[in-house]
Design a protein around this motif. Structure first.
Motif, short mmCIF file in Angstrom:
data_model
loop_
_atom_site.label_atom_id
_atom_site.label_comp_id
_atom_site.label_asym_id
_atom_site.label_seq_id
_atom_site.Cartn_x
_atom_site.Cartn_y
_atom_site.Cartn_z
N TYR A 1 0.68 -1.17 0.00
CA TYR A 1 -0.30 -0.23 -0.15
C TYR A 1 1.44 1.16 0.00
N PRO B 1 0.69 4.91 0.82
CA PRO B 1 -0.20 5.96 0.87
C PRO B 1 -0.47 7.47 0.45
N ASP C 1 5.41 11.67 3.30
CA ASP C 1 6.69 11.59 3.47
C ASP C 1 7.38 10.58 4.09
N VAL C 2 9.04 10.48 4.84
CA VAL C 2 9.55 9.52 4.88
C VAL C 2 10.31 10.62 5.72
N ALA C 3 10.17 9.56 7.21
CA ALA C 3 10.45 10.80 8.77
C ALA C 3 12.19 10.86 8.70
N TRP C 4 13.02 10.33 8.72
CA TRP C 4 14.39 10.34 8.26
C TRP C 4 14.63 10.28 7.44
N VAL D 1 16.79 8.55 5.12
CA VAL D 1 17.70 7.11 4.69
C VAL D 1 17.98 7.75 3.52
N VAL E 1 18.39 2.61 1.49
CA VAL E 1 17.06 1.52 2.96
C VAL E 1 15.82 1.96 2.80
N LEU E 2 15.40 3.11 2.41
CA LEU E 2 14.00 3.46 1.66
C LEU E 2 13.48 1.79 0.78
N LEU F 1 12.60 -1.55 3.21
CA LEU F 1 11.50 -1.31 4.32
C LEU F 1 10.42 -2.19 3.81
N GLY F 2 10.76 -2.72 2.28
CA GLY F 2 9.48 -2.49 1.86
C GLY F 2 9.38 -4.53 2.28
N LEU G 1 9.37 5.67 -3.67
CA LEU G 1 8.71 5.09 -2.73
C LEU G 1 7.74 3.45 -3.59
N ARG H 1 9.52 0.83 -3.11
CA ARG H 1 9.67 0.32 -1.37
C ARG H 1 8.54 -0.45 -2.01
N ARG I 1 8.84 9.67 15.02
CA ARG I 1 8.84 10.08 14.15
C ARG I 1 9.89 12.08 14.01
N THR J 1 8.89 5.21 9.53
CA THR J 1 9.29 6.09 9.18
C THR J 1 8.51 6.41 7.92
N LEU J 2 8.12 5.89 7.05
CA LEU J 2 7.48 6.33 5.73
C LEU J 2 5.62 6.43 6.57
N ALA K 1 0.06 5.03 8.25
CA ALA K 1 -0.87 4.10 7.28
C ALA K 1 0.40 3.27 6.54
N SER L 1 0.38 -0.84 6.89
CA SER L 1 0.67 -1.42 5.64
C SER L 1 1.59 -2.56 5.66
N LEU L 2 2.45 -2.20 6.86
CA LEU L 2 3.87 -3.44 6.32
C LEU L 2 3.81 -3.96 7.61
N ASP M 1 22.76 4.35 10.11
CA ASP M 1 21.87 4.20 8.17
C ASP M 1 20.89 5.13 8.51
N ARG M 2 20.33 6.11 9.95
CA ARG M 2 19.58 6.54 9.87
C ARG M 2 18.27 5.48 10.36
N ARG M 3 18.04 4.20 10.08
CA ARG M 3 17.41 3.44 10.31
C ARG M 3 17.09 3.42 12.22
#
Lengths: 243, 322
Positions: A75, A77, A81-84, A86, A90-91, A94-95, A137, A140, B70, B207-208, B211, B215-216, B261-263
């Protein structure tokens, strides 16, 4: 098969039923506040409907363990937005979280290659353009290797060229057997690229079918209140708007 | 990995130095002080171990809080667990001064009860959906309520001596702590760290955004429970044994973040090691600084260091936003 049965959700959705099939690109269209994002979130199992059910195969989605659902449905959204800050790699990795970690190098590499991000692999997301970020994204989502890709306005921040390229890539994914469901605002994109269009208005499903049947000029006038005309041939149609 | 090894190496150097340093320096090769073993085993060793335990707990809590909210400005104090634990401790000091017979255990026990109360209240208010905003607001309200009750207890202190005792205790320190505090704080912190460790993958998913995280496969309510338990145990234990020591949870994740790696999950171990290192070094410096009337309180030292750091961070963020 992903099926919505008579979904109702607090004034946002009202008796929506639709059966979505893998191998197809389905576009969900409608004016602002029509319930598009709510329907997508219900289909993704993120919103529990007040009435009705969403079935994946024969099983209700809400009863499915979160991880199993996450493995099946990718999914994206609306807010990307990506908080950090990375890196792209790495992004995308995350998937892989629904599969128990950010490893799984093969799937991550494939997703990066599919979205043509090899050159940007180690670049921090803050240094990406809007289009590159949107592709990262989507990558991901692809990295999770889901059966279903559900994306809420994935073309919103893309220019025409990148939007077409992304639609093409999603179509290729659909032909490979995935189900692709997109919320789209651009009716011409939906008309030319989707296999099927669901039109929502005020939480109700008012049209459902191949684009040429669902997005007729009559439907557009009734739902969007705009008298528009389709020009051109099938697959390359343009919408002309009244002056 | 390299960062963790570097932090470990720094700890290997810092810990023996911290054991030897103090008003009385101990030369390991030529011990000239008669009661050196007593000073080492009875005074310095528990203090250093406690600095390691408290620092690791606060550092990791900070990293988890920043990942969860976050937000790089988040701090373990935000959820009201530290102020509630402090309220419990203040209450025990108050009762002691008012003549109620209490043992040494009353302060840590009431502090832990305060932390437990805040954790229970947070779980109750946070609700079924597990939304981050509601949770944070609930925490902030608990923090201000505890703060108000603490001020009330201070203003109604039974004697000027009790008032001074409460105020001094609130500043946070590791001075005069012994093995009993270690035996109390270490197991609780270890348990808390185990809870916080489990949040890593979920924090990465966050981080994403909420929502996308759901979903993850992230289950918000479950994640919240681990965080309440983990932050509650580590922060509750640290307040119970050392008082309020601020800014460690805010600063340490920032120090280590650029080297990862900032995770959020990559920050957990380095933040534990970094927090431990920061407290061992800061506590040793407090011991060494010549100050009339005793030694500098660790809580004050870290606030003196932390507040300018926070301001610099805000300025940098503002520049980033401009």
């Amino acid at each position: 098969m992903l099926a919505a049965r008579d979904l109702g959700l607090g004034g946002r959705l009202d008796g929506v039923s639709a059966v979505l099939r893998p191998g197809e690109v389905t576009a969900i269209c409608g004016p602002n506040g029509a319930g598009k994002s709510s329907l997508l979130a219900c289909l993704a199992g993120l919103l529990a409907p007040d009435s009705g059910t969403v079935l994946m195969g024969d099983a209700p989605l809400v009863a499915m363990p979160a991880r199993q659902r996450a493995q099946a449905i990718g999914y994206l959204p609306q807010a990307g937005d990506v908080a950090w800050d990375v890196s792209v790699e790495v992004l995308v990795a995350l998937g892989r979280l629904p599969w128990g970690g950010v490893g799984g190098g093969g799937a991550v590499d494939r997703a990066i290659a599919t979205m043509e991000l090899e050159g940007l692999r180690h670049r921090p997301v803050s240094h990406l353009s809007g289009g590159e970020r949107a592709r990262a994204l989507i990558a991901r989502v692809l990295a999770g290797d889901p059966c279903w890709i559900l994306a809420d306005e994935p073309l919103a921040s893309l220019d025409l060229g990148h939007a077409l390229a992304l639609l093409h890539l999603l179509k290729v994914e659909a032909r490979a057997g995935r189900g692709v469901v997109l919320v789209l605002h651009d009716l011409a994109m939906a008309m030319n690229s989707a296999d099927r269009v669901l039109v929502l208005d005020g939480g109700r499903l008012v049209a459902d079918g191949p684009p040429a049947e669902a997005l007729t000029e009559t439907v557009i006038e009734r739902v969007w209140g705009v008298r528009a005309r389709w020009l051109g041939e099938a697959g390359a149609r343009a919408l002309t708007l009244p002056a | 990995m390299r960062l963790n090894l570097a932090l470990l190496a720094a700890l290997v150097v810092a810990v023996p130095l911290a054991l030897l340093a103090g008003r009385v320096w101990i030369d390991p090769l030529h011990p000239t002080i008669a009661n050196a073993p007593l000073i080492l085993a009875g005074l310095r060793a528990p203090r250093v171990v406690l600095a390691l335990v408290v620092g690791a707990g606060l550092g990791t809590s900070g990293a988890v809080m920043q990942g969860y909210l976050r937000n790089p400005l988040a701090d373990p104090g935000l959820f009201g667990i530290a102020p509630s634990a402090a309220l419990g401790a203040v209450l025990s000091l108050w009762l002691g001064a008012a003549g109620v017979p209490t043992g040494w255990w009353a302060l840590p026990a009431l502090a832990l009860a305060g932390a437990g109360g805040a954790m229970a209240l947070l779980s109750l208010i946070a609700g079924r959906e597990g939304g981050v905003a509601l949770f944070t607001l609930a925490g902030m309200m608990i923090a201000s309520l505890s703060g108000a009750l603490m001020s009330l207890a201070i203003s109604l202190a039974p004697s000027p001596f009790a008032l001074s005792e409460i105020v001094t205790w609130l500043m946070g320190a590791l001075a005069d702590r012994g093995w009993s505090e270690v035996w109390l704080g270490a197991p609780l912190t270890a348990l808390g760290l185990a809870c916080l460790w489990r949040t890593g993958p979920s924090l990465d998913a966050l981080t994403l955004g909420e929502a996308a995280a759901r979903s993850l496969g992230v289950e918000p309510r479950r994640l919240q429970s681990w965080i309440i338990a983990g932050v509650g145990l580590t922060v509750g234990a640290s307040v119970a044994v050392a008082g309020i020591i601020g800014f460690v949870g805010l600063m340490v994740p920032h120090f280590v973040r650029p080297f990862t790696d900032r995770r959020p999950s990559s920050l957990l171990l380095p933040s534990a090691l970094g927090g431990a290192l920061l407290l061992v070094v800061a506590d040793s410096l407090c011991r060494l600084l010549p100050l009339a009337g005793g030694e500098l309180r660790l809580g004050i030292a870290l606030s003196l260091l932390g507040a300018p750091f926070f301001l610099a961070l805000l300025l940098r963020l503002r520049r980033g936003l401009a």
